[in-house]
Design an enzyme around this catalytic site. Structure first.
Site, PDB file in Angstrom:
ATOM      1  N   SER A  74     -15.058 -18.402  29.876  1.00  0.00           N
ATOM      2  CA  SER A  74     -15.791 -18.912  31.030  1.00  0.00           C
ATOM      3  C   SER A  74     -17.011 -18.042  31.335  1.00  0.00           C
ATOM      4  O   SER A  74     -17.044 -16.852  31.029  1.00  0.00           O
ATOM      5  CB  SER A  74     -14.891 -18.960  32.259  1.00  0.00           C
ATOM      6  OG  SER A  74     -13.722 -19.705  32.006  1.00  0.00           O
TER       7      SER A  74
HETATM    8  N1  SAH Z   1     -10.517 -18.569  31.468  1.00  0.00           N
HETATM    9  C1  SAH Z   1     -10.599 -18.730  30.035  1.00  0.00           C
HETATM   10  C2  SAH Z   1     -11.163 -20.090  29.765  1.00  0.00           C
HETATM   11  C3  SAH Z   1     -10.712 -20.659  28.492  1.00  0.00           C
HETATM   12  S1  SAH Z   1     -11.247 -22.325  28.192  1.00  0.00           S
HETATM   13  C4  SAH Z   1     -11.499 -17.647  29.477  1.00  0.00           C
HETATM   14  O1  SAH Z   1     -12.352 -17.159  30.238  1.00  0.00           O
HETATM   15  O2  SAH Z   1     -11.397 -17.289  28.316  1.00  0.00           O
HETATM   16  C5  SAH Z   1      -9.868 -23.263  28.758  1.00  0.00           C
HETATM   17  C6  SAH Z   1      -8.533 -22.929  28.155  1.00  0.00           C
HETATM   18  O3  SAH Z   1      -7.579 -23.880  28.654  1.00  0.00           O
HETATM   19  C7  SAH Z   1      -8.471 -23.040  26.634  1.00  0.00           C
HETATM   20  O4  SAH Z   1      -7.979 -21.846  26.107  1.00  0.00           O
HETATM   21  C8  SAH Z   1      -7.526 -24.196  26.403  1.00  0.00           C
HETATM   22  O5  SAH Z   1      -6.755 -24.072  25.234  1.00  0.00           O
HETATM   23  C9  SAH Z   1      -6.656 -24.166  27.635  1.00  0.00           C
HETATM   24  N2  SAH Z   1      -5.971 -25.409  27.928  1.00  0.00           N
HETATM   25  C10 SAH Z   1      -6.434 -26.677  27.830  1.00  0.00           C
HETATM   26  N3  SAH Z   1      -5.483 -27.567  28.180  1.00  0.00           N
HETATM   27  C11 SAH Z   1      -4.381 -26.838  28.516  1.00  0.00           C
HETATM   28  C12 SAH Z   1      -3.062 -27.169  28.949  1.00  0.00           C
HETATM   29  N4  SAH Z   1      -2.677 -28.430  29.125  1.00  0.00           N
HETATM   30  N5  SAH Z   1      -2.209 -26.180  29.180  1.00  0.00           N
HETATM   31  C13 SAH Z   1      -2.560 -24.881  29.015  1.00  0.00           C
HETATM   32  N6  SAH Z   1      -3.781 -24.494  28.615  1.00  0.00           N
HETATM   33  C14 SAH Z   1      -4.686 -25.457  28.360  1.00  0.00           C
END
Ligand code: SAH
Length: 225
Positions: A74
């Site tokens: 993010s």
């Molecule tokens: N806060 C994280 C953002 C990652 S992007 C960072 O700063 O690195 C969003 C994340 O949500 C991804 O890793 C994706 O795999 C996860 N995600 C998407 N759908 C999901 C679900 N149903 N359950 C758990 N994680 C999920």
């Protein structure tokens, strides 16, 4: 070459230098992040350790970056804003995070609240995030490999819930797992039309606040090995 760039090359620590980090903090402050604890935690959290080495030189830009598996770390502003919104009504002891990803938001939160419970659907991302948090000695986090639509019912309720992927609707399970007075920050929408929302569990029902347009990767279904 600009003087600053020149200095950085000579100092041998490149774009991960303290000065680059300070510039990010200054920018977040100018963009309206006012919680001093949040700014301090972002200042001291090494974001370059949460991205691929090839992207480390961009780690202190205020931008999302790819972390593999079609996912992104993010944007620092969004991490700061969501953290600030969660903390706005006072300290939090139990926070549920959906979407661990790189673990960067997890690392920031873990320094702001007592305990973080973090759910991720992609196993390899979760494993890498775990390693980073151990390396940074951030030990008040537990991880679950699973589907965020279901939350983490066994350990509910939570005083705070943060979702870092965009949901088409607010997952009912997450509403159910929010403690009385608890706060949830979640992007809601589809495609390009997404809104950041703050949802508070009131004595009766929930209050919902629309905070403005955002851009997140989608909250998908089911765990993925
Ligand atoms: N806060 C994280 C953002 C990652 S992007 C960072 O700063 O690195 C969003 C994340 O949500 C991804 O890793 C994706 O795999 C996860 N995600 C998407 N759908 C999901 C679900 N149903 N359950 C758990 N994680 C999920």
């Amino acid at each position: 070459m600009g003087r600053e760039q020149d200095d950085m090359l000579r100092s041998g620590i490149g774009m991960t230098s303290q000065r680059t980090r300070e510039r990010l903090i200054q920018r977040l402050y100018e963009e309206g992040i006012s919680n001093a604890r949040v700014l301090e935690v972002i200042r001291r959290t090494p974001r370059h350790l949460f991205v691929d080495e090839a992207l480390a030189h961009r780690a202190y830009e205020d931008t999302a970056l790819p972390i593999g598996n079609n996912q992104t770390i993010s944007q620092p502003y969004m991490v700061a804003r969501m953290s600030e919104l969660l903390l706005e009504a006072g300290p939090l002891d139990k926070v549920l995070e959906i979407g661990t990803g790189s673990g960067y938001q997890t690392a920031v939160l873990s320094q702001l609240v007592e305990r973080v419970f973090s759910v991720e659907r992609i196993k390899v991302l979760q494993d890498r995030a775990k390693e980073r948090l151990v390396e940074l000695n951030l030990r008040n986090v537990v991880f679950r490999w699973g589907d965020g639509w279901e939350g983490w019912p066994a350990l509910a309720p939570y005083n705070g819930i943060i979702v870092t992927a965009v949901a088409t609707d607010v997952p009912q399970a997450l509403l159910d797992q929010l403690a009385p007075g608890g706060r949830m920050v979640i992007p809601v929408g589809a495609g390009e039309v997404q809104q950041l929302m703050l949802i508070i569990r009131e004595e009766q029902g929930f209050s919902r606040h629309v905070l403005g347009p955002v851009r997140f990767v989608p909250l998908l279904n089911g765990p993925l090995a």
